[in-house]
Scaffold this active site. Structure first.
Site, PDB file in Angstrom:
ATOM      1  CE1 TYR A 152      -2.608  -3.308 -12.167  1.00 36.66           C
ATOM      2  CE2 TYR A 152      -2.880  -4.995 -10.503  1.00 36.66           C
ATOM      3  CZ  TYR A 152      -3.235  -3.787 -11.041  1.00 36.66           C
ATOM      4  OH  TYR A 152      -4.223  -3.065 -10.487  1.00 36.66           O
ATOM      5  CE  LYS A 204      -5.610   1.231 -10.759  1.00 33.35           C
ATOM      6  NZ  LYS A 204      -5.344   1.145  -9.330  1.00 33.35           N
ATOM      7  CB  VAL A 232      -2.390  -3.948  -3.213  1.00 40.38           C
ATOM      8  CG1 VAL A 232      -1.464  -3.961  -4.392  1.00 40.38           C
ATOM      9  CG2 VAL A 232      -2.937  -2.597  -2.912  1.00 40.38           C
ATOM     10  CE1 TYR A 244      -6.034   4.774  -8.701  1.00 39.00           C
ATOM     11  CE2 TYR A 244      -4.618   5.534  -6.918  1.00 39.00           C
ATOM     12  CZ  TYR A 244      -4.971   4.563  -7.832  1.00 39.00           C
ATOM     13  OH  TYR A 244      -4.289   3.376  -7.879  1.00 39.00           O
ATOM     14  CB  SER A 250      -6.315  -2.191  -8.428  1.00 43.14           C
ATOM     15  OG  SER A 250      -5.230  -1.330  -8.197  1.00 43.14           O
TER      16      SER A 250
HETATM   17  O1  DON Z   1      -2.671   3.068  -5.921  1.00 47.36           O
HETATM   18  C1  DON Z   1      -2.286   2.105  -5.262  1.00 47.36           C
HETATM   19  O2  DON Z   1      -1.108   1.776  -5.219  1.00 47.36           O
HETATM   20  C2  DON Z   1      -3.325   1.292  -4.519  1.00 47.36           C
HETATM   21  N1  DON Z   1      -4.329   2.148  -3.957  1.00 47.36           N
HETATM   22  C3  DON Z   1      -4.011   0.325  -5.432  1.00 47.36           C
HETATM   23  C4  DON Z   1      -3.062  -0.572  -6.160  1.00 47.36           C
HETATM   24  C5  DON Z   1      -3.608  -1.911  -6.464  1.00 47.36           C
HETATM   25  O3  DON Z   1      -4.559  -2.386  -5.887  1.00 47.36           O
HETATM   26  C6  DON Z   1      -2.858  -2.663  -7.455  1.00 47.36           C
HETATM   27  N2  DON Z   1      -3.320  -4.012  -7.490  1.00 47.36           N
HETATM   28  N3  DON Z   1      -2.916  -5.059  -7.414  1.00 47.36           N
END
Ligand code: DON
Length: 304
Positions: free
Chosen positions: A240, A66, A258, A188, A63
């Site tokens: 978040y 983003k 993540v 994405y 993320s």
């Molecule tokens: O879309 C997802 O679930 C993962 N590729 C990225 C989510 C993420 O990194 C949220 N962060 N803490």
């Protein structure tokens, strides 16, 4: 300021936390890593780099991408972004579906998955090859061509990303995606799979600490007020539903992923990236958050 000594102190202090956390395994390719990894890198606005531990090991930025996608969308669309995405913290998990229904397919902010899908859709409307363009943009921001996708991570997420697939289709049903959901999802997933080190991420974030310009050649990436907007959103939406706790403890705008990376910036002074794959219950790096808290405490530098 002796940044190296401070990084060494932090490295020693976070060791007990490394054994206490769990890595993300909802994307199968992310399950195989030791939670004992820890790296941290600081890049100052004078161009000095300091690093510790696994700071030169690549990990998927997830993320954190983003932030770069939003920056690219701001360059392409400017304020028109805000007709399709909000600017409020969500107070829900990064992949939550619930708010979208009663908010008519308008995601709360660009840093939750739903918001990033809409941002990716905007980029796709301008450029057929959105993911290659974002990769080239990050290479420019980091001044480094040696940054590539981790295609195993992208494929693994494409095969198992049922929640993101649901989110994209749900948003499409409200008319807030212009392109086909599968094309938006493909771009994405590639964005999330970009593999970088802490040192590379600290370089890619330095324009935010430098009023929107790359310090090594003065190239304008975004206007100073746009750099301000991006940092404000990192502070209010970047971690978040633990964004309040992160702001309280760290006192810097930050964005997590993540795989355990967190990028944070101190306007006018430095960008800092920490990586430790073990997460807390809200999906942010457990040791990484502690390391950043120690960093702003020991340096005495934060935005507050
Ligand atoms: O879309 C997802 O679930 C993962 N590729 C990225 C989510 C993420 O990194 C949220 N962060 N803490």
């Amino acid at each position: 300021m002796n940044y190296q000594k401070i990084l060494e102190e932090i490295h020693a202090e976070v060791q007990p936390l490394l054994a206490k956390s769990h890595v993300a395994d909802y994307i199968p390719e992310l399950a195989h890593i030791s939670p004992k990894k820890f790296g941290m890198a600081v890049l100052t606005s004078e161009g000095e780099t300091f690093q510790i531990g696994d700071a030169t090991e690549k990990f998927s930025i997830q993320s954190i991408s983003k932030v770069f996608a939003l920056t690219l969308a701001m360059r392409l669309e400017g304020d028109a972004i805000w007709k399709r995405v909000g600017r409020e913290p969500s107070g829900t998990a990064f992949n939550s579906l619930v708010q979208l229904e009663y908010e008519q397919g308008i995601p709360r902010n660009p840093f939750i998955n739903a918001g990033a899908l809409v941002i990716t859709d905007m980029i796709l409307s301008h450029l057929d090859n959105a993911h290659e363009t974002l990769l080239a943009f990050i290479q420019k921001l980091a001044n480094n061509k040696n940054i590539v996708f981790d295609l195993n991570v992208a494929r693994s997420e494409k095969e198992t990303g049922y929640l993101n697939i649901a989110l994209a289709n749900f948003i499409k049903s409200f008319g807030n995606l212009k392109n086909a959901p599968e094309n938006v999802l493909n771009a994405y997933f590639h964005h999330c799979s970009i593999a970088m080190t802490c040192t590379e991420l600290a370089h890619a974030g330095i324009f935010l600490a430098n009023k929107g310009k790359l310090p090594w050649n003065n190239e304008k990436i975004v206007a100073p007020n746009q750099a301000k907007y991006i940092k404000s959103l990192m502070l209010t939406c970047g971690t978040y539903d633990s964004v309040g706790d992160f702001a309280y403890r760290v006192g810097l705008p930050g964005k997590s992923g993540v795989r355990g990376g967190i990028l944070a910036v101190m306007p006018g002074k430095f960008s800092v990236c920490v990586w430790s794959p073990g997460l807390n219950e809200t999906g942010n790096s457990l040791a990484g958050t502690k390391a950043l808290e120690l960093f702003t405490t020991l340096t005495g530098i934060s935005i507050f």
